[in-house]
Design a protein around this motif. Structure first.
Motif, mmCIF file in Angstrom:
data_model
loop_
_atom_site.group_PDB
_atom_site.id
_atom_site.type_symbol
_atom_site.label_atom_id
_atom_site.label_comp_id
_atom_site.label_asym_id
_atom_site.label_seq_id
_atom_site.Cartn_x
_atom_site.Cartn_y
_atom_site.Cartn_z
ATOM 1 N N ASP A 111 -26.703 -22.379 -3.565
ATOM 2 C CA ASP A 111 -27.685 -22.858 -4.543
ATOM 3 C C ASP A 111 -27.754 -21.972 -5.780
ATOM 4 O O ASP A 111 -27.959 -22.467 -6.888
ATOM 5 C CB ASP A 111 -29.077 -22.966 -3.911
ATOM 6 C CG ASP A 111 -29.194 -24.155 -2.967
ATOM 7 O OD1 ASP A 111 -28.377 -25.098 -3.076
ATOM 8 O OD2 ASP A 111 -30.108 -24.140 -2.115
ATOM 9 N N ASP A 112 -27.564 -20.661 -5.593
ATOM 10 C CA ASP A 112 -27.644 -19.774 -6.753
ATOM 11 C C ASP A 112 -26.413 -19.860 -7.653
ATOM 12 O O ASP A 112 -26.357 -19.228 -8.698
ATOM 13 C CB ASP A 112 -27.915 -18.333 -6.336
ATOM 14 C CG ASP A 112 -26.836 -17.717 -5.470
ATOM 15 O OD1 ASP A 112 -25.935 -18.442 -5.000
ATOM 16 O OD2 ASP A 112 -26.885 -16.489 -5.264
ATOM 17 N N GLN A 113 -25.411 -20.682 -7.254
ATOM 18 C CA GLN A 113 -24.227 -20.914 -8.077
ATOM 19 C C GLN A 113 -24.188 -22.350 -8.611
ATOM 20 O O GLN A 113 -23.172 -22.789 -9.133
ATOM 21 C CB GLN A 113 -22.963 -20.617 -7.275
ATOM 22 C CG GLN A 113 -22.798 -19.141 -6.964
ATOM 23 C CD GLN A 113 -21.596 -18.883 -6.088
ATOM 24 O OE1 GLN A 113 -21.716 -18.299 -5.016
ATOM 25 N NE2 GLN A 113 -20.421 -19.315 -6.519
ATOM 26 N N LYS A 114 -25.298 -23.069 -8.479
ATOM 27 C CA LYS A 114 -25.397 -24.440 -8.980
ATOM 28 C C LYS A 114 -26.347 -24.470 -10.162
ATOM 29 O O LYS A 114 -27.346 -23.748 -10.187
ATOM 30 C CB LYS A 114 -25.981 -25.369 -7.915
ATOM 31 C CG LYS A 114 -25.113 -25.614 -6.728
ATOM 32 C CD LYS A 114 -25.842 -26.569 -5.786
ATOM 33 C CE LYS A 114 -25.096 -26.735 -4.483
ATOM 34 N NZ LYS A 114 -25.854 -27.578 -3.547
ATOM 35 N N ILE A 115 -26.000 -25.310 -11.123
ATOM 36 C CA ILE A 115 -26.957 -25.581 -12.193
ATOM 37 C C ILE A 115 -27.268 -27.067 -12.175
ATOM 38 O O ILE A 115 -26.419 -27.897 -11.821
ATOM 39 C CB ILE A 115 -26.454 -25.126 -13.575
ATOM 40 C CG1 ILE A 115 -25.191 -25.849 -13.984
ATOM 41 C CG2 ILE A 115 -26.263 -23.641 -13.633
ATOM 42 C CD1 ILE A 115 -24.851 -25.633 -15.442
ATOM 43 N N ASN A 116 -28.495 -27.383 -12.527
ATOM 44 C CA ASN A 116 -28.916 -28.778 -12.635
ATOM 45 C C ASN A 116 -28.889 -29.167 -14.101
ATOM 46 O O ASN A 116 -29.539 -28.518 -14.927
ATOM 47 C CB ASN A 116 -30.322 -28.960 -12.058
ATOM 48 C CG ASN A 116 -30.360 -28.695 -10.574
ATOM 49 O OD1 ASN A 116 -29.461 -29.102 -9.846
ATOM 50 N ND2 ASN A 116 -31.382 -28.002 -10.116
ATOM 51 N N ILE A 117 -28.105 -30.200 -14.383
ATOM 52 C CA ILE A 117 -27.966 -30.688 -15.747
ATOM 53 C C ILE A 117 -27.700 -32.187 -15.651
ATOM 54 O O ILE A 117 -27.046 -32.639 -14.704
ATOM 55 C CB ILE A 117 -26.841 -29.920 -16.499
ATOM 56 C CG1 ILE A 117 -26.860 -30.237 -17.980
ATOM 57 C CG2 ILE A 117 -25.497 -30.122 -15.856
ATOM 58 C CD1 ILE A 117 -26.020 -29.277 -18.817
ATOM 59 N N ALA A 118 -28.207 -32.955 -16.577
ATOM 60 C CA ALA A 118 -28.097 -34.418 -16.511
ATOM 61 C C ALA A 118 -26.642 -34.865 -16.410
ATOM 62 O O ALA A 118 -25.751 -34.289 -17.041
ATOM 63 C CB ALA A 118 -28.749 -35.041 -17.746
ATOM 64 N N SER A 119 -26.419 -35.876 -15.602
ATOM 65 C CA SER A 119 -25.069 -36.442 -15.462
ATOM 66 C C SER A 119 -24.561 -36.933 -16.804
ATOM 67 O O SER A 119 -25.339 -37.369 -17.659
ATOM 68 C CB SER A 119 -25.100 -37.603 -14.462
ATOM 69 O OG SER A 119 -25.449 -37.132 -13.177
ATOM 70 N N GLY A 120 -23.246 -36.856 -16.984
ATOM 71 C CA GLY A 120 -22.635 -37.325 -18.217
ATOM 72 C C GLY A 120 -21.393 -36.513 -18.555
ATOM 73 O O GLY A 120 -20.864 -35.760 -17.731
ATOM 74 N N TYR A 121 -20.946 -36.692 -19.783
ATOM 75 C CA TYR A 121 -19.787 -35.967 -20.304
ATOM 76 C C TYR A 121 -20.272 -34.798 -21.150
ATOM 77 O O TYR A 121 -21.200 -34.948 -21.963
ATOM 78 C CB TYR A 121 -18.935 -36.878 -21.181
ATOM 79 C CG TYR A 121 -18.367 -38.073 -20.482
ATOM 80 C CD1 TYR A 121 -17.474 -37.932 -19.424
ATOM 81 C CD2 TYR A 121 -18.683 -39.361 -20.899
ATOM 82 C CE1 TYR A 121 -16.931 -39.031 -18.788
ATOM 83 C CE2 TYR A 121 -18.138 -40.469 -20.267
ATOM 84 C CZ TYR A 121 -17.265 -40.307 -19.223
ATOM 85 O OH TYR A 121 -16.724 -41.400 -18.596
ATOM 86 N N TYR A 122 -19.614 -33.649 -20.996
ATOM 87 C CA TYR A 122 -20.012 -32.458 -21.738
ATOM 88 C C TYR A 122 -18.798 -31.746 -22.310
ATOM 89 O O TYR A 122 -17.737 -31.716 -21.691
ATOM 90 C CB TYR A 122 -20.739 -31.455 -20.825
ATOM 91 C CG TYR A 122 -22.120 -31.894 -20.434
ATOM 92 C CD1 TYR A 122 -23.238 -31.457 -21.148
ATOM 93 C CD2 TYR A 122 -22.310 -32.753 -19.363
ATOM 94 C CE1 TYR A 122 -24.506 -31.870 -20.790
ATOM 95 C CE2 TYR A 122 -23.583 -33.174 -19.005
ATOM 96 C CZ TYR A 122 -24.681 -32.726 -19.716
ATOM 97 O OH TYR A 122 -25.940 -33.144 -19.375
ATOM 98 N N VAL A 123 -19.004 -31.146 -23.460
ATOM 99 C CA VAL A 123 -18.091 -30.149 -23.996
ATOM 100 C C VAL A 123 -18.751 -28.814 -23.702
ATOM 101 O O VAL A 123 -19.932 -28.606 -24.024
ATOM 102 C CB VAL A 123 -17.862 -30.331 -25.513
ATOM 103 C CG1 VAL A 123 -17.072 -29.160 -26.073
ATOM 104 C CG2 VAL A 123 -17.163 -31.641 -25.794
ATOM 105 N N MET A 124 -18.004 -27.929 -23.047
ATOM 106 C CA MET A 124 -18.527 -26.606 -22.732
ATOM 107 C C MET A 124 -17.927 -25.601 -23.718
ATOM 108 O O MET A 124 -16.718 -25.576 -23.925
ATOM 109 C CB MET A 124 -18.127 -26.184 -21.316
ATOM 110 C CG MET A 124 -18.678 -27.051 -20.223
ATOM 111 S SD MET A 124 -18.170 -26.468 -18.580
ATOM 112 C CE MET A 124 -16.389 -26.733 -18.646
#
Length: 166
Positions: A111-124
């Motif tokens: 869990d400490d290696q997961k981030i919650n972010i809205a589903s979709g396409y992203y440029v990182m």
């Protein structure tokens, strides 16, 4: 900030993915050797925007700060190394792990290696600089900025993305 992750890695890099992307990898498989060892294989994975590895240049301790949004060019000018890579997020989750976790695959991400972010396409936008000690991986800060886009984030690379010296 979305989250700060402190992570010791044994390998030469990190990998980001949304859990859907690794569902077909059998437990205990050496996926690293099978599918992420050859630079051409890495290129294909990165360009799929599903399993996104990159090289940090060294094992060690990393502090990974995750943000939403697109950093300005002025802001980025303070970093030595910058990557722009795409990722597809499903089920509002991204995992950040040691690349060597793929040598004997276990699908559970802490869990400490997961981030919650809205589903979709992203440029990182992934950025870092050599720590003050001059030693790569010495509590080195890596920032990852997730910028949501309305289209597949086509990424082109020439093998393994490097967030370090060649």
């Amino acid at each position: 900030m979305l989250k700060r992750i402190s992570l010791f890695i044994d390998g030469m890099g990190l990998v980001l993915y949304s859990p859907f992307a690794v569902k077909k990898i059998p437990a205990n498989e050496d996926f690293l050797t099978k599918s992420l060892w050859n630079p051409e294989d890495v290129k294909q994975q990165v360009e799929s925007c599903q399993i996104v590895p990159f090289c940090t240049g060294s094992p060690g301790d990393y502090v990974i700060d995750c943000y939403e949004g697109l950093p300005s060019e002025d802001y980025l000018s303070k970093f030595e190394y910058i990557l722009r890579l795409g990722i597809i997020v499903r089920n509002d989750t991204v995992c950040i792990r040691d690349l060597f976790d793929f040598t004997r695959w276990h699908p559970d991400c802490a869990d400490d290696q997961k981030i919650n972010i809205a589903s979709g396409y992203y440029v990182m936008t992934i950025c870092t600089s050599t720590p003050e000690s001059g030693i790569t991986g010495d509590n080195q800060l890596i920032e990852i900025h997730f910028y949501k886009v309305g289209y597949f984030p086509a990424t082109k690379c020439n093998g393994v993305p490097l967030l370090c010296e060649e």
